[in-house]
Scaffold this active site. Structure first.
Site, PDB file in Angstrom:
ATOM      1  N   ASP A 114      -4.149   0.620  -8.041  1.00  0.00           N
ATOM      2  CA  ASP A 114      -2.863   0.882  -7.323  1.00  0.00           C
ATOM      3  C   ASP A 114      -2.645  -0.041  -6.206  1.00  0.00           C
ATOM      4  O   ASP A 114      -3.280  -0.239  -5.427  1.00  0.00           O
ATOM      5  CB  ASP A 114      -3.498   2.121  -6.616  1.00  0.00           C
ATOM      6  CG  ASP A 114      -3.563   3.598  -7.493  1.00  0.00           C
ATOM      7  OD1 ASP A 114      -2.454   3.840  -8.087  1.00  0.00           O
ATOM      8  OD2 ASP A 114      -4.561   4.185  -7.518  1.00  0.00           O
ATOM      9  N   ASP A 125      -7.971  -4.586  -8.750  1.00  0.00           N
ATOM     10  CA  ASP A 125      -7.581  -3.356  -8.248  1.00  0.00           C
ATOM     11  C   ASP A 125      -6.358  -2.738  -8.777  1.00  0.00           C
ATOM     12  O   ASP A 125      -5.607  -3.229  -9.366  1.00  0.00           O
ATOM     13  CB  ASP A 125      -7.187  -3.186  -6.597  1.00  0.00           C
ATOM     14  CG  ASP A 125      -6.787  -1.921  -6.135  1.00  0.00           C
ATOM     15  OD1 ASP A 125      -7.340  -0.941  -6.263  1.00  0.00           O
ATOM     16  OD2 ASP A 125      -5.674  -2.116  -5.591  1.00  0.00           O
TER      17      ASP A 125
HETATM   18  O1  M1P Z   1      -7.224   3.765  -6.378  1.00  0.00           O
HETATM   19  C1  M1P Z   1      -7.130   4.158  -4.697  1.00  0.00           C
HETATM   20  C2  M1P Z   1      -7.362   5.650  -4.684  1.00  0.00           C
HETATM   21  O2  M1P Z   1      -6.373   6.291  -5.762  1.00  0.00           O
HETATM   22  C3  M1P Z   1      -6.291   7.636  -5.328  1.00  0.00           C
HETATM   23  O3  M1P Z   1      -5.949   8.085  -4.128  1.00  0.00           O
HETATM   24  P1  M1P Z   1      -4.505   8.823  -3.520  1.00  0.00           P
HETATM   25  O4  M1P Z   1      -4.476  10.184  -4.703  1.00  0.00           O
HETATM   26  O5  M1P Z   1      -5.035   9.432  -2.472  1.00  0.00           O
HETATM   27  O6  M1P Z   1      -3.568   8.346  -3.617  1.00  0.00           O
HETATM   28  C4  M1P Z   1      -7.599   8.339  -5.622  1.00  0.00           C
HETATM   29  O7  M1P Z   1      -7.837   8.356  -6.941  1.00  0.00           O
HETATM   30  C5  M1P Z   1      -8.898   7.335  -4.932  1.00  0.00           C
HETATM   31  O8  M1P Z   1     -10.052   7.676  -5.486  1.00  0.00           O
HETATM   32  C6  M1P Z   1      -8.647   6.120  -5.148  1.00  0.00           C
HETATM   33  O9  M1P Z   1      -9.640   5.591  -4.270  1.00  0.00           O
END
Ligand code: M1P
Length: 252
Positions: free
Chosen positions: A19, A17
């Site tokens: 983030d 993953d």
């Molecule tokens: O990768 C996790 C999520 O990252 C973003 O979420 P947010 O902007 O709410 O922090 C988005 O790109 C989302 O699509 C993605 O699942």
């Protein structure tokens, strides 16, 4: 000959993953993580599987992201690359059709028009290849505003309530809703969660598939792949955990 015959440990892939796993949420990757991934790539096949689109992964991991991984899976693998070459995939609008998508978009925009929030910015629906991403505050808020919204949402459950309203309104659309980040949720056809990317590697002969993610709890957008029977899942809290586990497993 396999495309990956040069790896020190054959038949093994690690999927990450983005983030909270390779980078802090919506922030840039560290040099240490980049160096670790480069060392790991000599030993095994590596790939990322992110919910976001490729534009955001380029911002966070680097413009050369397609050259840094053997497999790049954006939007859960609905946009996919192997060794820098794009693989065939499906599209959200192809699945939905224009009429059904119009009804969905109109409902979302109508719901948000009636929603009172401390701050609203812009880009409430981001239309992507494999999904739409819906943000009540709007995607072009600042970093400080996204932190504020996340805190507000923890108290007021803006996103969970909106997801419930959508499920009630469109029970027959075959959609799933995933709250994977801070300010938004993803909407996609059932089955188009992160396990979708496994379709792209099923004929590669991997005997071990590792996955690293931070949203591995039920309802999180890593849950389905983390619990998939073919996958060895590793739950992390932050990129530092990913580095530690990689060192334990692969001495990198
Ligand atoms: O990768 C996790 C999520 O990252 C973003 O979420 P947010 O902007 O709410 O922090 C988005 O790109 C989302 O699509 C993605 O699942």
């Amino acid at each position: 000959m396999s495309s990956f015959a040069d790896k020190e440990i054959p038949g093994v892939i690690a999927l990450f993953d983005v983030d909270g796993t390779l980078t802090p949420a919506r922030k840039e990757i560290s040099e240490k993580m980049k160096n670790t991934l480069a060392a790991l790539r000599k030993k095994i096949v590596i790939g990322f599987v992110g919910g976001s689109d490729l534009i955001k992964q380029k911002e966070q991991i680097g413009e050369d992201v397609l050259g840094m991984f053997d497999f790049c899976f954006s939007e859960n693998g609905l946009t996919a690359y192997k060794l820098g070459q794009q693989l065939a995939s499906q599209s959200f609008i192809g699945y939905m059709g224009e009429d059904r998508y119009n009804k969905l978009a109109n409902f979302i925009l109508g719901y948000l028009a009636k929603l009172d929030l401390p701050k609203k910015r812009g880009t409430f629906i981001e239309f992507r290849n494999g999904m739409i991403n819906v943000s009540p505050i709007g995607r072009n808020c600042s970093h400080a505003e996204r932190d504020e919204f996340e805190a507000y949402d923890k108290i007021h459950n803006v996103r969970p309530k909106m997801v419930e309203a959508l499920k009630k309104e469109f029970p027959d659309y075959g959609l799933i809703f995933s709250i994977g980040g801070q300010i938004s949720f993803d909407v996609m056809p059932a089955g188009w969660d992160k396990t979708y990317c496994l379709r792209h590697i099923k004929n590669e002969g991997f005997t071990k598939i590792h996955f690293f993610g931070d949203k591995t709890f039920e309802g999180g957008n890593d849950f389905e792949i983390y619990t998939h029977p073919d996958v060895t899942g590793h739950a992390v809290q932050a990129p530092e955990d990913t580095l530690r586990i990689l060192n334990e497993l692969f001495q990198v």
